[in-house]
Structures are given as structure tokens and as C-alpha cells.
Write an enzyme that holds these catalytic residues in place. Structure first.
Site, mmCIF file in Angstrom:
data_model
loop_
_atom_site.group_PDB
_atom_site.id
_atom_site.type_symbol
_atom_site.label_atom_id
_atom_site.label_comp_id
_atom_site.label_asym_id
_atom_site.label_seq_id
_atom_site.Cartn_x
_atom_site.Cartn_y
_atom_site.Cartn_z
ATOM 1 N N ASP A 232 -4.909 -18.287 -13.454
ATOM 2 C CA ASP A 232 -4.065 -17.692 -12.546
ATOM 3 C C ASP A 232 -3.382 -16.377 -13.289
ATOM 4 O O ASP A 232 -2.758 -16.620 -14.180
ATOM 5 C CB ASP A 232 -3.143 -18.714 -12.194
ATOM 6 C CG ASP A 232 -3.528 -19.840 -10.984
ATOM 7 O OD1 ASP A 232 -4.566 -19.456 -10.786
ATOM 8 O OD2 ASP A 232 -3.060 -20.877 -11.244
ATOM 9 N N ASP B 293 -5.799 -23.216 0.038
ATOM 10 C CA ASP B 293 -4.444 -23.858 -0.657
ATOM 11 C C ASP B 293 -4.048 -24.806 0.658
ATOM 12 O O ASP B 293 -3.694 -24.407 1.765
ATOM 13 C CB ASP B 293 -3.466 -23.023 -0.728
ATOM 14 C CG ASP B 293 -3.919 -22.023 -1.980
ATOM 15 O OD1 ASP B 293 -4.869 -22.621 -2.806
ATOM 16 O OD2 ASP B 293 -3.409 -20.943 -2.175
#
Length: 252
Positions: A11, A130
Site C-alpha cells: 500500500d 473492499d
């Protein structure tokens, strides 16, 4: 049995790899290219780079990351975050990425999946999801790095996305993310049973057994993890050896 893949996730925020819990509390984990080189040497099967704030920040950093990694890393990698057009996809693929991950942009413009698949092939198109539990066997899709609820049912969305051209699902459980309590088995299994493309399970790795559980009980095709690799809790080889010893087919 198909070979299962082990995929470190990086990330990226402001050019640095970060990691948090439940999408908040971010802490620095290093330089993306240096981490990528390490995972290449450790024989990870693939890498995923996600620009977690790209929905409202400039993407130039990720182009630089793609170019840097492509010149020094020899395993396939996927890049996602801030990609909103076919031209953005082309830019990232030309910079060296092997696949493109779409999350927010795909929800806001589902036809983008179809256009990308037609232009570059569905093998390049990864739908990143997500998902957060909102009821019994029910999960909602979130966008903008987990900040914005959409009201979209996760199961309906993944099926529609595959029909449009997604060639793979990168499925992150927001409830399990960063907790190290294990992957969300019910969520992963529910998605895996509904789509015909590979599913990458993400969120919750904390013990070696967690990788096995989501691959077998969750029916995942690949497992993605971040902090346990970034901070040296497990190496790629440790995970693969553990899985191999339990009868899971992996590339050593």
C-alpha cells in the site's frame, strides 16, 4: 490442484509503503522498490501495489514506482489506485505493470472494466473490492480507500464485474484487515463460489495457518498479505514451505 499464489501487497502513500489496521492508523513500512526487490529475491509469485489515497491525490508517484520496479523486479506486478480511464491503464502498462486493479473507478464507471478488457485483455483487469459485513452473509462494497459506503451488495457486484470483463478479484475484508486474526473465510468462500475467475484473499493474515485456511476453506486461488511480510514476521519461503507440507500446491 492448481498452484496457489503468495502475493505481498504494498500500500503506497506519498511514495512510501504504509500499513494500518481496518484501513486506519497507517505506519511506514519502507521504500516500494526496495521491498519489491526483496520479495522478488524471496520468490513471491506476484506483487500488488495500491495507491491508497489516489482517489484524491496525484498519481505521478505510482508511474515512477511502476517504472522503477519494472527495471529491477522480474515477477509480475499489479498496480491500482487513481486509474480512471483506458489511457491511464495504458500509461501504467507501458510503465511496466502487468495488470491493472480497479476499485473506485469501476464502481463509478463499470463500463471501464469492459473497455479495459477489450483493449488489453481480461487477464490484465483485476477488480479490487473492499467489502464490509453489514448483516448475516451480507457485505457492502466501499470505495475511496474504504472511506465511502456505496450501498452495493458485494456478491452482486463481483458477478456483474466478471460479466463485464474482470479477469480476477482482489477481495479485501475491511473487518479483518490488519487484525492478524485470520482472513474472512465466509466472505472469501461466498465470492469464490459465485465467480469463475481467480479470487485473491486479502486482509487478516497473522499466523501460517491463516494462509492454509483461506486457500482451503475459503476456496481462494491466491493469498495476499502485507504487514507480516513487510515487518519480517514470516518470509515468503516460510509460508510456501508450510503450505507445501500441508499438501497445498505452491511454487517453491
Amino acid at each position: 490442484m492448481y498452484t496457489k499464489r503468495i502475493i505481498p501487497c504494498l500500500d503506497v502513500k506519498n511514495g512510501r509503503v504504509v500499513k494500518g489496521t481496518n484501513f486506519v492508523g497507517l505506519r511506514d513500512a519502507g521504500d516500494p522498490t526496495e521491498l519489491a526487490k526483496r520479495y522478488d529475491l524471496e520468490r513471491a509469485d506476484e506483487l500488488v501495489f495500491l495507491d491508497i489515497t489516489a482517489s484524491y491525490e496525484e498519481r505521478k508517484t505510482m508511474v515512477d514506482v511502476a517504472e522503477s520496479c519494472a527495471s529491477q523486479v522480474f515477477i509480475p506486478f499489479t498496480i491500482g489506485g487513481g486509474i480512471k480511464s483506458v489511457e491511464d491503464m495504458r500509461t501504467m502498462l507501458h510503465a511496466g505493470a502487468d495488470k491493472i486493479a480497479l476499485n473506485t473507478a469501476a464502481v463509478q464507471n463499470p463500463e471501464l472494466l469492459q473497455k479495459g478488457a477489450e483493449k488489453f485483455g481480461r487477464q490484465c483487469m483485476v477488480l479490487a473490492v473492499d467489502a464490509k459485513r453489514v448483516g448475516e452473509e451480507k457485505w457492502e462494497v466501499f470505495i475511496h480507500g474504504g472511506r465511502t459506503p456505496t450501498g452495493i451488495d458485494c456478491m452482486e457486484w463481483v458477478q456483474r464485474a466478471v460479466a463485464l470483463g474482470a479477469g480476477e478479484i482482489l477481495l479485501t475484508s475491511m473487518d479483518a484487515d490488519g487484525t492478524k486474526n485470520g482472513y474472512d473465510i465466509p466472505l472469501t468462500r461466498a465470492v469464490s463460489e459465485r465467480v469463475s475467475v481467480p479470487v485473491i484473499a486479502s486482509g487478516g493474515a497473522g499466523e501460517l495457518s491463516h494462509f492454509y485456511d483461506v486457500l482451503i476453506d475459503g476456496k481462494a486461488d491466491a493469498v495476499l498479505a502485507a504487514s507480516v511480510f513487510h515487518y519480517g514476521e514470516f518470509s515468503i519461503r516460510e509460508v510456501k514451505t508450510y503450505l507445501k507440507n500441508r499438501g497445498v500446491e505452491v511454487r517453491l
